[in-house]
Scaffold this motif. Structure first.
Motif, PDB file in Angstrom:
ATOM      1  N   LEU A   1     -18.488 -15.325   4.141  1.00 41.23           N
ATOM      2  CA  LEU A   1     -17.054 -15.630   4.176  1.00 41.23           C
ATOM      3  C   LEU A   1     -16.570 -15.406   5.603  1.00 41.23           C
ATOM      4  O   LEU A   1     -16.894 -14.389   6.224  1.00 41.23           O
ATOM      5  N   GLY A   2     -15.793 -16.350   6.146  1.00 39.32           N
ATOM      6  CA  GLY A   2     -15.199 -16.188   7.473  1.00 39.32           C
ATOM      7  C   GLY A   2     -13.686 -16.258   7.372  1.00 39.32           C
ATOM      8  O   GLY A   2     -13.157 -17.138   6.694  1.00 39.32           O
ATOM      9  N   ILE A   3     -13.016 -15.310   8.032  1.00 38.48           N
ATOM     10  CA  ILE A   3     -11.539 -15.270   7.987  1.00 38.48           C
ATOM     11  C   ILE A   3     -11.009 -15.364   9.419  1.00 38.48           C
ATOM     12  O   ILE A   3     -11.461 -14.622  10.301  1.00 38.48           O
ATOM     13  N   GLU A   4     -10.033 -16.243   9.625  1.00 40.68           N
ATOM     14  CA  GLU A   4      -9.467 -16.466  10.965  1.00 40.68           C
ATOM     15  C   GLU A   4      -7.934 -16.386  10.890  1.00 40.68           C
ATOM     16  O   GLU A   4      -7.315 -17.085  10.084  1.00 40.68           O
ATOM     17  N   SER A   5      -7.343 -15.521  11.736  1.00 43.46           N
ATOM     18  CA  SER A   5      -5.871 -15.406  11.758  1.00 43.46           C
ATOM     19  C   SER A   5      -5.398 -14.946  13.135  1.00 43.46           C
ATOM     20  O   SER A   5      -4.416 -14.232  13.237  1.00 43.46           O
ATOM     21  N   SER A   6      -6.105 -15.373  14.194  1.00 42.16           N
ATOM     22  CA  SER A   6      -5.795 -14.832  15.524  1.00 42.16           C
ATOM     23  C   SER A   6      -4.596 -15.493  16.194  1.00 42.16           C
ATOM     24  O   SER A   6      -4.026 -14.943  17.122  1.00 42.16           O
TER      25      SER A   6
ATOM     26  N   PRO B   1     -14.261 -33.194  15.481  1.00 37.58           N
ATOM     27  CA  PRO B   1     -12.899 -32.842  15.911  1.00 37.58           C
ATOM     28  C   PRO B   1     -12.182 -31.860  14.972  1.00 37.58           C
ATOM     29  O   PRO B   1     -11.517 -30.933  15.429  1.00 37.58           O
ATOM     30  N   ALA B   2     -12.358 -32.005  13.672  1.00 37.58           N
ATOM     31  CA  ALA B   2     -11.645 -31.136  12.724  1.00 37.58           C
ATOM     32  C   ALA B   2     -12.109 -29.682  12.824  1.00 37.58           C
ATOM     33  O   ALA B   2     -11.383 -28.772  12.415  1.00 37.58           O
ATOM     34  N   TYR B   3     -13.299 -29.458  13.380  1.00 33.75           N
ATOM     35  CA  TYR B   3     -13.805 -28.086  13.505  1.00 33.75           C
ATOM     36  C   TYR B   3     -13.645 -27.542  14.923  1.00 33.75           C
ATOM     37  O   TYR B   3     -14.164 -26.483  15.248  1.00 33.75           O
ATOM     38  N   CYS B   4     -12.953 -28.308  15.788  1.00 29.94           N
ATOM     39  CA  CYS B   4     -12.698 -27.822  17.151  1.00 29.94           C
ATOM     40  C   CYS B   4     -11.511 -26.872  17.145  1.00 29.94           C
ATOM     41  O   CYS B   4     -11.526 -25.827  17.796  1.00 29.94           O
ATOM     42  N   THR B   5     -10.465 -27.242  16.417  1.00 22.34           N
ATOM     43  CA  THR B   5      -9.297 -26.358  16.314  1.00 22.34           C
ATOM     44  C   THR B   5      -9.666 -25.183  15.396  1.00 22.34           C
ATOM     45  O   THR B   5     -10.639 -25.248  14.646  1.00 22.34           O
ATOM     46  N   ASP B   6      -8.860 -24.123  15.452  1.00 21.08           N
ATOM     47  CA  ASP B   6      -9.201 -22.883  14.750  1.00 21.08           C
ATOM     48  C   ASP B   6      -9.452 -23.113  13.262  1.00 21.08           C
ATOM     49  O   ASP B   6      -8.678 -23.813  12.594  1.00 21.08           O
TER      50      ASP B   6
ATOM     51  N   PRO C   1     -17.176  -7.828  12.827  1.00 21.99           N
ATOM     52  CA  PRO C   1     -16.038  -8.275  13.635  1.00 21.99           C
ATOM     53  C   PRO C   1     -16.507  -9.449  14.494  1.00 21.99           C
ATOM     54  O   PRO C   1     -17.554  -9.367  15.130  1.00 21.99           O
ATOM     55  N   VAL C   2     -15.752 -10.539  14.487  1.00 24.82           N
ATOM     56  CA  VAL C   2     -16.180 -11.747  15.211  1.00 24.82           C
ATOM     57  C   VAL C   2     -15.259 -11.987  16.410  1.00 24.82           C
ATOM     58  O   VAL C   2     -14.035 -11.855  16.302  1.00 24.82           O
ATOM     59  N   HIS C   3     -15.878 -12.332  17.538  1.00 27.79           N
ATOM     60  CA  HIS C   3     -15.130 -12.694  18.750  1.00 27.79           C
ATOM     61  C   HIS C   3     -14.706 -14.159  18.610  1.00 27.79           C
ATOM     62  O   HIS C   3     -15.569 -15.036  18.445  1.00 27.79           O
ATOM     63  N   HIS C   4     -13.410 -14.399  18.682  1.00 25.83           N
ATOM     64  CA  HIS C   4     -12.893 -15.755  18.445  1.00 25.83           C
ATOM     65  C   HIS C   4     -13.526 -16.791  19.388  1.00 25.83           C
ATOM     66  O   HIS C   4     -13.875 -17.900  18.963  1.00 25.83           O
ATOM     67  N   LEU C   5     -13.682 -16.426  20.660  1.00 29.14           N
ATOM     68  CA  LEU C   5     -14.243 -17.398  21.613  1.00 29.14           C
ATOM     69  C   LEU C   5     -15.735 -17.595  21.384  1.00 29.14           C
ATOM     70  O   LEU C   5     -16.253 -18.708  21.557  1.00 29.14           O
ATOM     71  N   GLU C   6     -16.408 -16.542  20.954  1.00 27.14           N
ATOM     72  CA  GLU C   6     -17.829 -16.694  20.611  1.00 27.14           C
ATOM     73  C   GLU C   6     -17.957 -17.665  19.429  1.00 27.14           C
ATOM     74  O   GLU C   6     -18.891 -18.477  19.378  1.00 27.14           O
TER      75      GLU C   6
END
Ligand code: KG4
Ligand code: ZN
Length: 332
Positions: free
Chosen positions: A4-9, A294-299, A109-114
């Motif tokens: 599971l991956g969660i993104e809210s940066s 393209p759809a996976y380039c944005t967050d 913990p995941v680095h957003h830019l990584e």
């Protein structure tokens, strides 16, 4: 194993589920809720944090429903811990820690830019090392990707990021956020030679960028044309100058490193014109350009789920005892 991956940066509340079998990923579910900034013209950190708080539970519920699995089925959880806006990061990290601790699941913990840097490998197994041009809303950098968690910075912007420049110029034209999409649409039928704008660091022999001078030149041009009814030519010219600058820097980095693989990523990489121009530049040096769809380039949550898998595969230990890191340089 299911990740599971969660993104809210920033301003996307996103989560995704992938199953990886023998290194081959399968998308089980993928949800992105994008905040609407029409009223404010941009992201307001406190508002964004409250929106994440409101939408993350809904995103999670619909994600598990779509995938048809239970939280108990998870093998690992990953969450963006930085860099980004502190409020949004806290919402995602607290949720992820709660889930991991209550279910006794490993958490990374995941680095957003990584995550932007590695996302491309989910679809195509691009081998390390590769050159990375990372273009997000706040970052603009050229980096060597040696391996997971091993990056070598070649150059970055000395002022504004390309994404920031696109957003601010689009706003001055009265366009909505995110500005990159608006500029790309307007530019499609415009003449890129119509307006003369300065190419940042033209012919410079380094890998740094600068977009604040171009932004100022654009804002001044817009001010001088208050009765502009059709901005297509201007947008095409503006977009071309950004592409010229990106292409020159990538060409320099390819010459400097002799690498034959270049990855373009981050929200700005969704732009078809930039992809085309950079692909042409790479081809001149016998190199190949890779970019996520393209759809996976944005967050999105997929990039976090995939990076969680990459960290796990690399043997990086999971942990629940970590802080959010609004400022977090890429690991060397
Ligand atoms: O990676 P991202 O989704 O969020 C951050 O981590 O910042 O990048 C957002 C940036 C914004 O500046 C937005 O204008 C830009 O990506 N962007 C685009 C396009 N779609 C999003 N720029 C150019 N063309 C696009 N189609
Ligand atoms: Zn991003």
């Amino acid at each position: 194993m299911i990740y599971l991956g969660i993104e809210s940066s920033c301003d996307e509340t996103a989560a995704a589920l992938i199953e990886v079998v023998a290194g081959i990923p399968k998308i089980l579910g993928h949800r992105v809720h994008s905040q609407n900034h029409t009223a404010s013209g941009g992201v307001i950190p406190q508002v964004a944090a409250r929106e994440h708080l409101l939408h993350l539970p809904k995103v999670m519920e619909s994600l598990f429903k779509e995938a048809g699995i239970q939280p108990q089925d998870l093998g690992g959880i990953g969450v963006t811990a930085g860099p980004g806006l502190i409020g949004g990061l806290l919402v995602g990290v607290m949720w992820a820690k709660g889930l991991a601790l209550s279910l006794s699941k490993p958490l990374w913990p995941v680095h957003h830019l990584e995550a932007h840097a590695l996302m491309v490998r989910m679809e195509v197994p691009v081998a390390f090392p590769y050159l990375l041009l990372l273009l997000s809303g706040g970052h603009c950098m050229l980096t060597l990707v040696h391996d997971v968690q091993r990056y070598e910075l070649l150059g970055q912007t000395r002022d504004d990021a390309a994404g920031e420049c696109l957003d601010k110029v689009a706003r001055a034209l009265g366009g909505p956020y995110p500005g990159g999409v608006y500029i790309e649409e307007r530019a499609r039928h415009g003449n890129p030679q119509a307006v003369n704008l300065p190419i940042p660091f033209e012919h410079a022999a380094h890998c740094d960028f600068s977009f604040s001078g171009l932004k100022t030149a654009c804002l001044q041009w817009i001010q001088k044309h208050p009765n502009l009814t059709d901005s297509q030519d201007f947008c095409a010219s503006f977009q071309k100058v950004i592409a010229d600058s990106l292409s020159e820097r990538v060409a320099h980095a390819l010459r400097q490193t002799s690498l034959l693989r270049c990855v373009l990523s981050g929200g700005v990489a969704a732009n078809a014109y930039f992809r085309q121009r950079l692909q042409e530049t790479c081809a001149k040096y016998g190199a190949k350009l890779y970019a996520p769809p393209p759809a996976y380039c944005t967050d999105n949550g997929l990039m976090i789920a995939w990076t969680t898998y990459e960290l796990h595969r690399k043997g990086i230990a999971p942990c629940t005892d970590f802080q959010v890191r609004p400022q977090w340089p890429l690991p060397h």
